[in-house]
Scaffold this motif. Sequence first.
Motif, PDB file in Angstrom:
ATOM      1  N   TYR A   1     -10.915  -1.565  10.645  1.00 22.05           N
ATOM      2  CA  TYR A   1     -11.781  -0.463  11.071  1.00 22.05           C
ATOM      3  C   TYR A   1     -13.217  -0.726  10.658  1.00 22.05           C
ATOM      4  N   ASP A   2     -14.066  -0.938  11.620  1.00 23.53           N
ATOM      5  CA  ASP A   2     -15.481  -1.181  11.322  1.00 23.53           C
ATOM      6  C   ASP A   2     -16.150   0.037  10.703  1.00 23.53           C
ATOM      7  N   ASN A   3     -15.655   1.231  11.033  1.00 19.67           N
ATOM      8  CA  ASN A   3     -16.290   2.451  10.539  1.00 19.67           C
ATOM      9  C   ASN A   3     -15.603   3.015   9.289  1.00 19.67           C
ATOM     10  N   ALA A   4     -14.727   2.234   8.658  1.00 15.35           N
ATOM     11  CA  ALA A   4     -14.079   2.704   7.427  1.00 15.35           C
ATOM     12  C   ALA A   4     -15.135   2.888   6.343  1.00 15.35           C
ATOM     13  N   VAL A   5     -15.018   3.943   5.585  1.00 17.96           N
ATOM     14  CA  VAL A   5     -15.931   4.188   4.471  1.00 17.96           C
ATOM     15  C   VAL A   5     -15.578   3.214   3.358  1.00 17.96           C
ATOM     16  N   LYS A   6     -16.578   2.511   2.844  1.00 18.04           N
ATOM     17  CA  LYS A   6     -16.379   1.517   1.797  1.00 18.04           C
ATOM     18  C   LYS A   6     -16.926   2.040   0.478  1.00 18.04           C
ATOM     19  N   PRO A   7     -16.362   1.570  -0.621  1.00 14.23           N
ATOM     20  CA  PRO A   7     -16.929   1.951  -1.924  1.00 14.23           C
ATOM     21  C   PRO A   7     -18.373   1.468  -2.015  1.00 14.23           C
ATOM     22  N   GLY A   8     -19.232   2.259  -2.604  1.00 12.34           N
ATOM     23  CA  GLY A   8     -20.638   1.887  -2.736  1.00 12.34           C
ATOM     24  C   GLY A   8     -21.084   1.744  -4.174  1.00 12.34           C
ATOM     25  N   THR A   9     -20.140   1.879  -5.093  1.00 11.40           N
ATOM     26  CA  THR A   9     -20.502   1.784  -6.509  1.00 11.40           C
ATOM     27  C   THR A   9     -19.453   0.975  -7.264  1.00 11.40           C
ATOM     28  N   PRO A  10     -19.845   0.346  -8.358  1.00  9.55           N
ATOM     29  CA  PRO A  10     -18.863  -0.339  -9.196  1.00  9.55           C
ATOM     30  C   PRO A  10     -17.758   0.611  -9.669  1.00  9.55           C
ATOM     31  N   TYR A  11     -18.098   1.868  -9.882  1.00 10.58           N
ATOM     32  CA  TYR A  11     -17.111   2.865 -10.305  1.00 10.58           C
ATOM     33  C   TYR A  11     -15.942   2.935  -9.321  1.00 10.58           C
ATOM     34  N   LEU A  12     -16.230   3.129  -8.056  1.00 13.15           N
ATOM     35  CA  LEU A  12     -15.166   3.243  -7.061  1.00 13.15           C
ATOM     36  C   LEU A  12     -14.533   1.889  -6.762  1.00 13.15           C
ATOM     37  N   TYR A  13     -15.326   0.837  -6.807  1.00 16.18           N
ATOM     38  CA  TYR A  13     -14.769  -0.490  -6.568  1.00 16.18           C
ATOM     39  C   TYR A  13     -13.721  -0.845  -7.619  1.00 16.18           C
ATOM     40  N   HIS A  14     -13.908  -0.362  -8.839  1.00 18.35           N
ATOM     41  CA  HIS A  14     -12.910  -0.583  -9.894  1.00 18.35           C
ATOM     42  C   HIS A  14     -11.542  -0.085  -9.432  1.00 18.35           C
ATOM     43  N   TYR A  15     -11.489   1.113  -8.894  1.00 17.97           N
ATOM     44  CA  TYR A  15     -10.216   1.691  -8.453  1.00 17.97           C
ATOM     45  C   TYR A  15      -9.680   1.008  -7.197  1.00 17.97           C
ATOM     46  N   TYR A  16     -10.574   0.530  -6.362  1.00 22.03           N
ATOM     47  CA  TYR A  16     -10.159  -0.243  -5.187  1.00 22.03           C
ATOM     48  C   TYR A  16      -9.454  -1.526  -5.635  1.00 22.03           C
ATOM     49  N   ILE A  17     -10.044  -2.228  -6.596  1.00 21.17           N
ATOM     50  CA  ILE A  17      -9.448  -3.456  -7.126  1.00 21.17           C
ATOM     51  C   ILE A  17      -8.098  -3.148  -7.764  1.00 21.17           C
ATOM     52  N   GLU A  18      -8.049  -2.087  -8.536  1.00 21.72           N
ATOM     53  CA  GLU A  18      -6.793  -1.693  -9.185  1.00 21.72           C
ATOM     54  C   GLU A  18      -5.702  -1.391  -8.151  1.00 21.72           C
ATOM     55  N   ALA A  19      -6.065  -0.716  -7.080  1.00 20.78           N
ATOM     56  CA  ALA A  19      -5.091  -0.402  -6.026  1.00 20.78           C
ATOM     57  C   ALA A  19      -4.607  -1.673  -5.338  1.00 20.78           C
ATOM     58  N   LEU A  20      -5.503  -2.611  -5.094  1.00 20.27           N
ATOM     59  CA  LEU A  20      -5.089  -3.878  -4.495  1.00 20.27           C
ATOM     60  C   LEU A  20      -4.062  -4.585  -5.374  1.00 20.27           C
ATOM     61  N   ILE A  21      -4.315  -4.612  -6.661  1.00 18.55           N
ATOM     62  CA  ILE A  21      -3.387  -5.262  -7.583  1.00 18.55           C
ATOM     63  C   ILE A  21      -2.053  -4.531  -7.597  1.00 18.55           C
ATOM     64  N   LYS A  22      -2.098  -3.217  -7.672  1.00 18.68           N
ATOM     65  CA  LYS A  22      -0.863  -2.430  -7.760  1.00 18.68           C
ATOM     66  C   LYS A  22       0.025  -2.614  -6.533  1.00 18.68           C
ATOM     67  N   CYS A  23      -0.560  -2.811  -5.376  1.00 21.13           N
ATOM     68  CA  CYS A  23       0.278  -2.963  -4.182  1.00 21.13           C
ATOM     69  C   CYS A  23       0.529  -4.426  -3.834  1.00 21.13           C
ATOM     70  N   GLY A  24       0.198  -5.332  -4.755  1.00 14.95           N
ATOM     71  CA  GLY A  24       0.569  -6.724  -4.579  1.00 14.95           C
ATOM     72  C   GLY A  24      -0.397  -7.589  -3.799  1.00 14.95           C
ATOM     73  N   LEU A  25      -1.619  -7.142  -3.654  1.00 12.02           N
ATOM     74  CA  LEU A  25      -2.623  -7.923  -2.923  1.00 12.02           C
ATOM     75  C   LEU A  25      -3.589  -8.589  -3.909  1.00 12.02           C
ATOM     76  N   ALA A  26      -3.002  -9.418  -4.778  1.00 10.04           N
ATOM     77  CA  ALA A  26      -3.753 -10.029  -5.875  1.00 10.04           C
ATOM     78  C   ALA A  26      -4.904 -10.908  -5.385  1.00 10.04           C
ATOM     79  N   GLN A  27      -4.663 -11.726  -4.384  1.00  7.61           N
ATOM     80  CA  GLN A  27      -5.726 -12.627  -3.919  1.00  7.61           C
ATOM     81  C   GLN A  27      -6.864 -11.855  -3.256  1.00  7.61           C
ATOM     82  N   LYS A  28      -6.537 -10.762  -2.593  1.00 11.75           N
ATOM     83  CA  LYS A  28      -7.582  -9.901  -2.011  1.00 11.75           C
ATOM     84  C   LYS A  28      -8.382  -9.235  -3.132  1.00 11.75           C
ATOM     85  N   ALA A  29      -7.697  -8.857  -4.210  1.00  9.50           N
ATOM     86  CA  ALA A  29      -8.391  -8.268  -5.362  1.00  9.50           C
ATOM     87  C   ALA A  29      -9.365  -9.273  -5.962  1.00  9.50           C
TER      88      ALA A  29
END
Length: 113
Positions: free
Chosen positions: A22-50
């Motif tokens: 989705y080109d129009n997906a809202v993306k994290p704009g701060t390190p604060y939110l990116y932290h949780y994005y990275i954590e979610a990637l790891i939790k669901c098994g997307l380690a290389q994407k994290a």
Amino acid sequence: MILSGVANKAEGQKAMKAIDGYDNAVKPGTPYLYHYYIEALIKCGLAQKAKASVINYWGGMVNKGADTFWEAYDPDNDKLSPYGFFPVNSYCHAWSCTPVYFIRKHPEIFQTP
């Protein structure tokens, strides 16, 4: 949903992979939110994407000359600022410890070539 456990691993992977389409997906704009994005990637098994996301996000700031990490950063928008004027930004935010936190917590992901 992923971090709370509402979505299981497979559902989390499906959702996180779908976002990229989705080109129009809202993306994290701060390190604060990116932290949780990275954590979610790891939790669901997307380690290389994290790992790639840490390199792209925090590495992107370094590549643009940062000697401390910025309060707000969008790799696609150099003028992002929470204060409405991009030269005004906080240049040393606590959430900038995220890369080191994940590097030390998950060496099997972040400390391998």
